[in-house]
Motif scaffolding. Structure first.
Motif, PDB file in Angstrom:
ATOM      1  N   ALA A  80      -2.492  22.447 -22.750  1.00 38.82           N
ATOM      2  CA  ALA A  80      -1.629  23.419 -23.438  1.00 38.82           C
ATOM      3  C   ALA A  80      -2.367  24.742 -23.614  1.00 38.82           C
ATOM      4  CB  ALA A  80      -1.167  22.866 -24.783  1.00 38.82           C
ATOM      5  N   VAL A  81      -3.643  24.683 -23.999  1.00 37.97           N
ATOM      6  CA  VAL A  81      -4.427  25.911 -24.148  1.00 37.97           C
ATOM      7  C   VAL A  81      -4.659  26.537 -22.776  1.00 37.97           C
ATOM      8  CG1 VAL A  81      -6.583  26.917 -24.995  1.00 37.97           C
ATOM      9  CG2 VAL A  81      -5.516  25.036 -26.244  1.00 37.97           C
ATOM     10  N   TRP A  82      -4.994  25.721 -21.794  1.00 39.78           N
ATOM     11  CA  TRP A  82      -5.202  26.221 -20.424  1.00 39.78           C
ATOM     12  C   TRP A  82      -3.967  26.975 -19.934  1.00 39.78           C
ATOM     13  CZ3 TRP A  82      -9.135  26.122 -16.711  1.00 39.78           C
ATOM     14  CH2 TRP A  82      -8.752  26.479 -15.416  1.00 39.78           C
ATOM     15  N   GLU A  83      -2.801  26.370 -20.098  1.00 38.17           N
ATOM     16  CA  GLU A  83      -1.568  26.967 -19.578  1.00 38.17           C
ATOM     17  C   GLU A  83      -1.201  28.259 -20.295  1.00 38.17           C
ATOM     18  OE1 GLU A  83       1.243  23.725 -19.633  1.00 38.17           O
ATOM     19  OE2 GLU A  83       0.012  22.588 -18.211  1.00 38.17           O
ATOM     20  N   SER A  84      -1.602  28.414 -21.552  1.00 40.35           N
ATOM     21  CA  SER A  84      -1.345  29.670 -22.250  1.00 40.35           C
ATOM     22  C   SER A  84      -2.382  30.733 -21.879  1.00 40.35           C
ATOM     23  CB  SER A  84      -1.302  29.469 -23.763  1.00 40.35           C
ATOM     24  OG  SER A  84      -2.582  29.146 -24.255  1.00 40.35           O
ATOM     25  N   TRP A  85      -3.526  30.315 -21.375  1.00 41.90           N
ATOM     26  CA  TRP A  85      -4.610  31.219 -20.999  1.00 41.90           C
ATOM     27  C   TRP A  85      -4.529  31.662 -19.535  1.00 41.90           C
ATOM     28  CZ3 TRP A  85      -9.223  29.771 -18.046  1.00 41.90           C
ATOM     29  CH2 TRP A  85     -10.244  30.735 -18.062  1.00 41.90           C
ATOM     30  N   MET A  86      -4.220  30.738 -18.640  1.00 40.56           N
ATOM     31  CA  MET A  86      -4.271  31.010 -17.196  1.00 40.56           C
ATOM     32  C   MET A  86      -2.880  31.296 -16.648  1.00 40.56           C
ATOM     33  SD  MET A  86      -5.929  31.314 -14.354  1.00 40.56           S
ATOM     34  CE  MET A  86      -7.564  30.768 -14.800  1.00 40.56           C
ATOM     35  N   PRO A  87      -2.658  32.512 -16.112  1.00 39.38           N
ATOM     36  CA  PRO A  87      -1.365  32.792 -15.477  1.00 39.38           C
ATOM     37  C   PRO A  87      -1.145  31.835 -14.305  1.00 39.38           C
ATOM     38  CG  PRO A  87      -2.652  34.813 -15.780  1.00 39.38           C
ATOM     39  CD  PRO A  87      -3.562  33.660 -16.089  1.00 39.38           C
ATOM     40  N   VAL A  88       0.015  31.222 -14.240  1.00 41.85           N
ATOM     41  CA  VAL A  88       0.278  30.193 -13.236  1.00 41.85           C
ATOM     42  C   VAL A  88       0.052  30.710 -11.819  1.00 41.85           C
ATOM     43  CG1 VAL A  88       2.781  30.601 -13.072  1.00 41.85           C
ATOM     44  CG2 VAL A  88       1.854  28.324 -12.586  1.00 41.85           C
ATOM     45  N   GLU A  89       0.343  31.978 -11.582  1.00 41.45           N
ATOM     46  CA  GLU A  89       0.162  32.524 -10.225  1.00 41.45           C
ATOM     47  C   GLU A  89      -1.313  32.666  -9.858  1.00 41.45           C
ATOM     48  OE1 GLU A  89       0.723  36.060 -13.007  1.00 41.45           O
ATOM     49  OE2 GLU A  89       1.660  34.101 -12.768  1.00 41.45           O
ATOM     50  N   ASN A  90      -2.208  32.488 -10.822  1.00 42.38           N
ATOM     51  CA  ASN A  90      -3.643  32.584 -10.569  1.00 42.38           C
ATOM     52  C   ASN A  90      -4.362  31.253 -10.749  1.00 42.38           C
ATOM     53  OD1 ASN A  90      -3.031  35.546 -12.102  1.00 42.38           O
ATOM     54  ND2 ASN A  90      -3.978  35.571 -10.103  1.00 42.38           N
ATOM     55  N   SER A  91      -3.605  30.156 -10.786  1.00 42.54           N
ATOM     56  CA  SER A  91      -4.222  28.842 -10.990  1.00 42.54           C
ATOM     57  C   SER A  91      -5.276  28.563  -9.918  1.00 42.54           C
ATOM     58  CB  SER A  91      -3.167  27.743 -10.944  1.00 42.54           C
ATOM     59  OG  SER A  91      -2.302  27.845 -12.046  1.00 42.54           O
ATOM     60  N   PRO A  92      -6.481  28.174 -10.345  1.00 48.03           N
ATOM     61  CA  PRO A  92      -7.536  27.847  -9.379  1.00 48.03           C
ATOM     62  C   PRO A  92      -7.477  26.373  -8.973  1.00 48.03           C
ATOM     63  CG  PRO A  92      -8.411  27.699 -11.584  1.00 48.03           C
ATOM     64  CD  PRO A  92      -6.972  28.152 -11.728  1.00 48.03           C
ATOM     65  N   ALA A  93      -8.313  26.009  -8.021  1.00 47.93           N
ATOM     66  CA  ALA A  93      -8.568  24.596  -7.779  1.00 47.93           C
ATOM     67  C   ALA A  93      -9.277  24.080  -9.030  1.00 47.93           C
ATOM     68  CB  ALA A  93      -9.443  24.415  -6.546  1.00 47.93           C
ATOM     69  N   ARG A  94      -8.947  22.866  -9.486  1.00 44.15           N
ATOM     70  CA  ARG A  94      -9.495  22.390 -10.749  1.00 44.15           C
ATOM     71  C   ARG A  94      -9.644  20.885 -10.731  1.00 44.15           C
ATOM     72  NH1 ARG A  94      -6.410  22.490 -16.585  1.00 44.15           N
ATOM     73  NH2 ARG A  94      -6.270  20.263 -16.187  1.00 44.15           N
ATOM     74  N   ALA A  95     -10.686  20.414 -11.400  1.00 45.68           N
ATOM     75  CA  ALA A  95     -10.879  18.985 -11.635  1.00 45.68           C
ATOM     76  C   ALA A  95     -11.191  18.795 -13.109  1.00 45.68           C
ATOM     77  CB  ALA A  95     -12.031  18.437 -10.790  1.00 45.68           C
ATOM     78  N   ALA A  96     -10.706  17.705 -13.689  1.00 39.68           N
ATOM     79  CA  ALA A  96     -10.977  17.384 -15.085  1.00 39.68           C
ATOM     80  C   ALA A  96     -11.320  15.902 -15.177  1.00 39.68           C
ATOM     81  CB  ALA A  96      -9.763  17.705 -15.961  1.00 39.68           C
TER      82      ALA A  96
END
Length: 117
Positions: A80-96
């Protein structure tokens, strides 16, 4: 090409710049009293500041690695915090992944690689 190590310490530098890329060391919160939301917000503020100091920003992140202490409990709140911080059009490759942390109170750590302007 030269390698620039920003604020080097005995075990790590805050970031390393090379060939137009900036590699941030894993960022953890300084205030360990907060929940996953507060800790994640602080980590993202640190990332924003480090990227700005290296002539980059979150919209230029290529990849992110995320470590969460209790993924079952905290993954949704982290996202939820990630999605409010990172614009969806700029989503990087990510692993969690879930991980034991170096300190018991640390709930999240994030490491990113970004392109400089």
């Amino acid at each position: 090409m030269s390698i620039k190590r920003n604020n080097p310490k005995p075990r790590l530098a805050d970031s390393v710049e090379y060939a137009g890329l900036v590699y941030l060391s894993g960022q953890v919160p300084s205030d360990l009293t907060g929940d996953i939301t507060k800790q994640t917000e602080e980590v993202f503020a640190k990332i924003d500041a480090l990227l700005a100091a290296s002539n980059s920003d979150k919209t230029r992140i290529l990849s992110a690695q995320v470590w969460i202490k209790d993924i079952n409990r905290d993954f949704a709140a982290f996202n939820a915090v990630w999605e409010s911080w990172m614009p969806v059009e700029n989503s990087p490759a990510r692993a969690a992944v879930e991980a034991n942390m170096a300190r018991e109170q640390v709930l999240v750590e994030v490491m990113v690689t970004a392109v400089q302007r």
